[in-house]
Design an enzyme around this catalytic site. Structure first.
Site, PDB file in Angstrom:
ATOM      1  N   TYR A 156      -2.758  -9.399  -0.599  1.00  0.00           N
ATOM      2  CA  TYR A 156      -2.475  -7.986  -0.896  1.00  0.00           C
ATOM      3  C   TYR A 156      -3.330  -7.062  -0.022  1.00  0.00           C
ATOM      4  O   TYR A 156      -2.819  -6.130   0.615  1.00  0.00           O
ATOM      5  CB  TYR A 156      -2.743  -7.733  -2.385  1.00  0.00           C
TER       6      TYR A 156
HETATM    7  P1  NAP Z   1       3.815   0.031 -10.333  1.00  0.00           P
HETATM    8  O1  NAP Z   1       3.595   0.765 -11.608  1.00  0.00           O
HETATM    9  O2  NAP Z   1       4.026  -1.439 -10.386  1.00  0.00           O
HETATM   10  O3  NAP Z   1       5.001   0.691  -9.523  1.00  0.00           O
HETATM   11  C1  NAP Z   1       5.431   0.112  -8.326  1.00  0.00           C
HETATM   12  C2  NAP Z   1       6.624   0.853  -7.806  1.00  0.00           C
HETATM   13  O4  NAP Z   1       7.089   0.196  -6.616  1.00  0.00           O
HETATM   14  C3  NAP Z   1       7.757   0.867  -8.797  1.00  0.00           C
HETATM   15  O5  NAP Z   1       8.357   2.156  -8.772  1.00  0.00           O
HETATM   16  C4  NAP Z   1       8.708  -0.169  -8.235  1.00  0.00           C
HETATM   17  O6  NAP Z   1      10.026   0.224  -8.516  1.00  0.00           O
HETATM   18  C5  NAP Z   1       8.450  -0.086  -6.740  1.00  0.00           C
HETATM   19  N1  NAP Z   1       8.791  -1.330  -6.053  1.00  0.00           N
HETATM   20  C6  NAP Z   1       8.157  -2.519  -6.137  1.00  0.00           C
HETATM   21  N2  NAP Z   1       8.808  -3.437  -5.396  1.00  0.00           N
HETATM   22  C7  NAP Z   1       9.865  -2.811  -4.840  1.00  0.00           C
HETATM   23  C8  NAP Z   1      10.906  -3.227  -3.990  1.00  0.00           C
HETATM   24  N3  NAP Z   1      11.026  -4.487  -3.551  1.00  0.00           N
HETATM   25  N4  NAP Z   1      11.828  -2.318  -3.608  1.00  0.00           N
HETATM   26  C9  NAP Z   1      11.740  -1.051  -4.048  1.00  0.00           C
HETATM   27  N5  NAP Z   1      10.786  -0.587  -4.858  1.00  0.00           N
HETATM   28  C10 NAP Z   1       9.862  -1.469  -5.258  1.00  0.00           C
HETATM   29  O7  NAP Z   1       2.614   0.226  -9.321  1.00  0.00           O
HETATM   30  P2  NAP Z   1       1.473   1.342  -9.140  1.00  0.00           P
HETATM   31  O8  NAP Z   1       0.261   0.836  -9.799  1.00  0.00           O
HETATM   32  O9  NAP Z   1       2.004   2.688  -9.456  1.00  0.00           O
HETATM   33  O10 NAP Z   1       1.222   1.207  -7.566  1.00  0.00           O
HETATM   34  C11 NAP Z   1       1.868   2.044  -6.618  1.00  0.00           C
HETATM   35  C12 NAP Z   1       1.217   1.825  -5.262  1.00  0.00           C
HETATM   36  O11 NAP Z   1      -0.170   2.069  -5.364  1.00  0.00           O
HETATM   37  C13 NAP Z   1       1.376   0.399  -4.722  1.00  0.00           C
HETATM   38  O12 NAP Z   1       1.618   0.451  -3.332  1.00  0.00           O
HETATM   39  C14 NAP Z   1       0.020  -0.223  -5.006  1.00  0.00           C
HETATM   40  O13 NAP Z   1      -0.283  -1.260  -4.120  1.00  0.00           O
HETATM   41  C15 NAP Z   1      -0.890   0.984  -4.839  1.00  0.00           C
HETATM   42  N6  NAP Z   1      -2.169   0.865  -5.553  1.00  0.00           N
HETATM   43  C16 NAP Z   1      -2.200   0.828  -6.914  1.00  0.00           C
HETATM   44  C17 NAP Z   1      -3.430   0.729  -7.568  1.00  0.00           C
HETATM   45  C18 NAP Z   1      -3.533   0.692  -9.068  1.00  0.00           C
HETATM   46  O14 NAP Z   1      -4.638   0.390  -9.586  1.00  0.00           O
HETATM   47  N7  NAP Z   1      -2.472   1.002  -9.812  1.00  0.00           N
HETATM   48  C19 NAP Z   1      -4.615   0.665  -6.834  1.00  0.00           C
HETATM   49  C20 NAP Z   1      -4.535   0.692  -5.456  1.00  0.00           C
HETATM   50  C21 NAP Z   1      -3.313   0.813  -4.834  1.00  0.00           C
HETATM   51  P3  NAP Z   1      11.066  -0.647  -9.394  1.00  0.00           P
HETATM   52  O15 NAP Z   1      10.275  -1.429 -10.395  1.00  0.00           O
HETATM   53  O16 NAP Z   1      11.983   0.362  -9.966  1.00  0.00           O
HETATM   54  O17 NAP Z   1      11.702  -1.483  -8.375  1.00  0.00           O
END
Ligand code: NAP
Length: 248
Positions: A156
């Protein structure tokens, strides 16, 4: 309500959940017509309804972002809906963790397809038009583990390290044409995607100066800064939004 993004169209990938949903709502609140994408149409339509109920403009596009073709198709649909795309937030991402020796090749490919390949081809599809118009803003969503080496995060973290470098290279490529490209580097944030981490998320967060997990709206506020005029001289930057974790 400020309407700083009035007349602009913003494409937010992964707008159905967590950080992406908060970003979609925030940018719509600034007046943007938000096109949000994801795979889950039910969640997507709910976000659209929330935005419209508050007087904003939004559309959902179902898109499984796995390759160049899916990225180009999403870019085309967003252009159809919005006339043009002025703001791109590459937020959709997956974050499986675990020992390197236990990682299946298919999982490796899936992480790079979603976190690296799709954003790359979305920028390829949309940034040249922004450059031709002489304005645009792109924000990539990275992670603090693109910088910190942490056990179980090689796959990741490396995918996000790739997008941090692309952020800088794209700033060099498109910046002279008026397109600002930046990234945020979030710390642990409470979302549907991190629910499975349970107490592990709080433990991760406790090591930083803020000592707590972030709310998605705190990431959305940083993204809003990077796509509006407040950050007009910020280019190629990776902004830590991590409660100080990368600093200590
Ligand atoms: P999340 O709640 O799991 O949401 C992920 C989003 O990405 C969902 O809207 C999902 O949409 C979409 N997605 C995943 N795979 C996909 C695919 N193959 N095609 C299209 N859409 C896809 O995640 P989050 O925590 O909000 O994270 C969002 C971003 O922030 C990510 O890039 C993650 O790496 C980054 N991030 C998060 C954290 C954290 O602690 N939360 C920390 C650092 C970085 P569907 O389910 O509708 O497909």
């Amino acid at each position: 309500m400020s309407a700083e993004l009035s007349g602009s169209t913003a494409l937010v990938t992964g707008g159905t959940s967590g950080i992406g949903r908060a970003t979609a709502v925030t940018l719509a609140g600034l007046g943007a017509h938000v096109v949000l994408s994801g795979r889950d149409a039910g969640r997507g339509e709910q976000v659209v309804e929330t935005i419209r109920a508050a007087g904003g403009k939004a559309d959902f596009v179902a898109a499984d972002l796995t390759d160049a073709a899916s990225a180009r198709a999403l870019a085309d649909r967003a252009r159809e809906l919005g006339g043009q795309v002025d703001v791109l937030v590459n937020n959709a991402g997956i974050f499986p963790t675990g020992p390197t020796a236990d990682t299946a090749e298919a999982d490796f490919d899936r992480v790079y397809a979603t976190n690296v390949k799709a954003p790359y081809f979305l920028v390829a599809a949309l940034a040249p038009d922004m450059a031709a118009r002489g304005r645009g803003a792109i924000v990539n969503v990275s992670t603090m583990v693109a910088t910190r080496g942490m056990a179980g995060m090689a796959l990741y973290g490396s995918s996000k390290a790739a997008i941090e470098l692309m952020t800088k290279a794209w700033a060099a490529e498109f910046g002279p044409s008026g397109v600002r490209v930046n990234a945020i580097s979030p710390g642990p944030t409470r979302t549907e995607g991190t629910a499975a981490f349970g107490d592990g998320l709080d433990e991760l967060a406790s090591a930083g100066p803020a000592g707590r997990v972030a709310a998605p709206a705190e990431m959305a506020a940083a993204i809003a800064f990077l796509v509006t005029e407040a950050s007009s001289f910020v280019q190629g930057a990776v902004l830590p939004v991590d409660g100080g974790r990368l600093a200590v």
